[in-house]
Design an enzyme around this catalytic site. Structure first.
Site, PDB file in Angstrom:
ATOM      1  N   HIS A   1     -12.696 -22.106  24.795  1.00 23.25           N
ATOM      2  CA  HIS A   1     -11.588 -21.610  24.865  1.00 23.25           C
ATOM      3  C   HIS A   1     -10.756 -22.590  25.410  1.00 23.25           C
ATOM      4  O   HIS A   1     -11.016 -23.378  26.144  1.00 23.25           O
ATOM      5  CB  HIS A   1     -11.685 -20.515  25.983  1.00 23.25           C
ATOM      6  CG  HIS A   1     -12.518 -19.256  25.814  1.00 23.25           C
ATOM      7  ND1 HIS A   1     -11.861 -18.091  25.393  1.00 23.25           N
ATOM      8  CD2 HIS A   1     -13.955 -19.146  25.643  1.00 23.25           C
ATOM      9  CE1 HIS A   1     -12.998 -17.085  25.355  1.00 23.25           C
ATOM     10  NE2 HIS A   1     -14.090 -17.684  25.384  1.00 23.25           N
TER      11      HIS A   1
ATOM     12  N   HIS B   1     -18.450 -21.251  21.077  1.00 23.79           N
ATOM     13  CA  HIS B   1     -17.215 -21.420  21.259  1.00 23.79           C
ATOM     14  C   HIS B   1     -16.560 -21.911  22.329  1.00 23.79           C
ATOM     15  O   HIS B   1     -16.753 -21.434  23.437  1.00 23.79           O
ATOM     16  CB  HIS B   1     -16.277 -20.055  20.493  1.00 23.79           C
ATOM     17  CG  HIS B   1     -16.548 -18.889  21.551  1.00 23.79           C
ATOM     18  ND1 HIS B   1     -17.819 -18.264  21.388  1.00 23.79           N
ATOM     19  CD2 HIS B   1     -15.729 -18.322  22.675  1.00 23.79           C
ATOM     20  CE1 HIS B   1     -17.704 -17.181  22.452  1.00 23.79           C
ATOM     21  NE2 HIS B   1     -16.526 -17.357  23.004  1.00 23.79           N
TER      22      HIS B   1
HETATM   23  P1  AMP Z   1     -16.750 -14.901  25.336  1.00 27.88           P
HETATM   24  O1  AMP Z   1     -17.799 -14.578  24.129  1.00 27.88           O
HETATM   25  O2  AMP Z   1     -16.782 -13.991  26.502  1.00 27.88           O
HETATM   26  O3  AMP Z   1     -16.134 -16.350  25.277  1.00 27.88           O
HETATM   27  O4  AMP Z   1     -15.414 -14.217  24.456  1.00 27.88           O
HETATM   28  C1  AMP Z   1     -14.954 -13.968  23.257  1.00 27.88           C
HETATM   29  C2  AMP Z   1     -13.739 -13.937  22.728  1.00 27.88           C
HETATM   30  O5  AMP Z   1     -13.262 -14.028  21.501  1.00 27.88           O
HETATM   31  C3  AMP Z   1     -12.898 -13.080  23.453  1.00 27.88           C
HETATM   32  O6  AMP Z   1     -11.987 -14.024  24.517  1.00 27.88           O
HETATM   33  C4  AMP Z   1     -12.161 -12.296  22.407  1.00 27.88           C
HETATM   34  O7  AMP Z   1     -10.740 -12.038  22.877  1.00 27.88           O
HETATM   35  C5  AMP Z   1     -12.169 -13.336  21.475  1.00 27.88           C
HETATM   36  N1  AMP Z   1     -12.570 -12.317  19.968  1.00 27.88           N
HETATM   37  C6  AMP Z   1     -13.317 -11.668  19.800  1.00 27.88           C
HETATM   38  N2  AMP Z   1     -13.337 -11.174  18.576  1.00 27.88           N
HETATM   39  C7  AMP Z   1     -12.151 -11.783  17.992  1.00 27.88           C
HETATM   40  C8  AMP Z   1     -11.236 -11.781  16.787  1.00 27.88           C
HETATM   41  N3  AMP Z   1     -11.688 -10.961  15.613  1.00 27.88           N
HETATM   42  N4  AMP Z   1     -10.505 -12.706  16.643  1.00 27.88           N
HETATM   43  C9  AMP Z   1      -9.937 -13.482  17.753  1.00 27.88           C
HETATM   44  N5  AMP Z   1     -10.571 -13.478  18.914  1.00 27.88           N
HETATM   45  C10 AMP Z   1     -11.498 -12.577  19.219  1.00 27.88           C
END
Ligand code: AMP
Ligand code: ZN
Length: 140
Positions: free
Chosen positions: A101, A99
């Site tokens: 950001h 993903h």
């Molecule tokens: P990262 O894997 O470190 O890039 O972070 C995963 C991102 O996903 C974090 O910023 C979380 O806040 C976000 N996240 C996790 N679960 C959810 C969800 N159910 N809905 C929206 N965002 C999410």
């Protein structure tokens, strides 16, 4: 993948605040935003990291990021934006469904993502050489 939160979101089995989608890519709000409007852009199919993504899908994610970034500027008056991607545990990846950001930024918002350092004398050229060799081996 059944146990992947982002696969469940893409399949509509978990709620999300959707902002945009194409046939293969979904953009939705991060539940724990750096700033309001912080958006995640995911492929609807499961890939663990950037290194697993097909080129075409990576390109489509980039296109969606650009549209979201433009919307952040128009709708939320963001003055800039950061595109970020955590790949593998060492880089802080928590959800192993690739993903991006898209983080809206504002003048003087005080965020500094990466502290920067300096190379020791001679090291910069050596590091460049090692990377060039690895890239040549990959045929990239
Ligand atoms: P990262 O894997 O470190 O890039 O972070 C995963 C991102 O996903 C974090 O910023 C979380 O806040 C976000 N996240 C996790 N679960 C959810 C969800 N159910 N809905 C929206 N965002 C999410
Ligand atoms: Zn997944």
């Amino acid at each position: 993948m059944a146990d992947c939160i982002f696969c469940r979101i893409a399949a509509g089995q978990e709620p999300c605040v959707r902002v945009w989608e194409t046939d293969r890519v979904l953009a939705f709000l991060d539940i724990a935003p750096v700033h309001y409007g912080h958006t995640l852009v995911i492929p609807k199919a499961h890939y663990d990291t950037l290194l697993d993504l097909p080129d075409e899908l990576w390109l489509e994610m980039g296109r969606v990021c650009r549209r979201v970034a433009q919307a952040l500027r128009e709708a939320l008056f963001a003055r800039g934006f950061n595109i970020g991607m955590n790949n593998f545990e060492a880089a802080g990846q928590v959800v192993f469904h690739a993903h991006l950001h898209v983080i809206p930024r504002f003048l003087s918002d005080g965020l500094h993502f990466f502290p920067q350092g300096r190379y020791l004398p001679g090291d910069m050229e050596k590091v460049g050489q090692r990377l060039r060799e690895a890239l040549a081996r990959e045929g990239a």
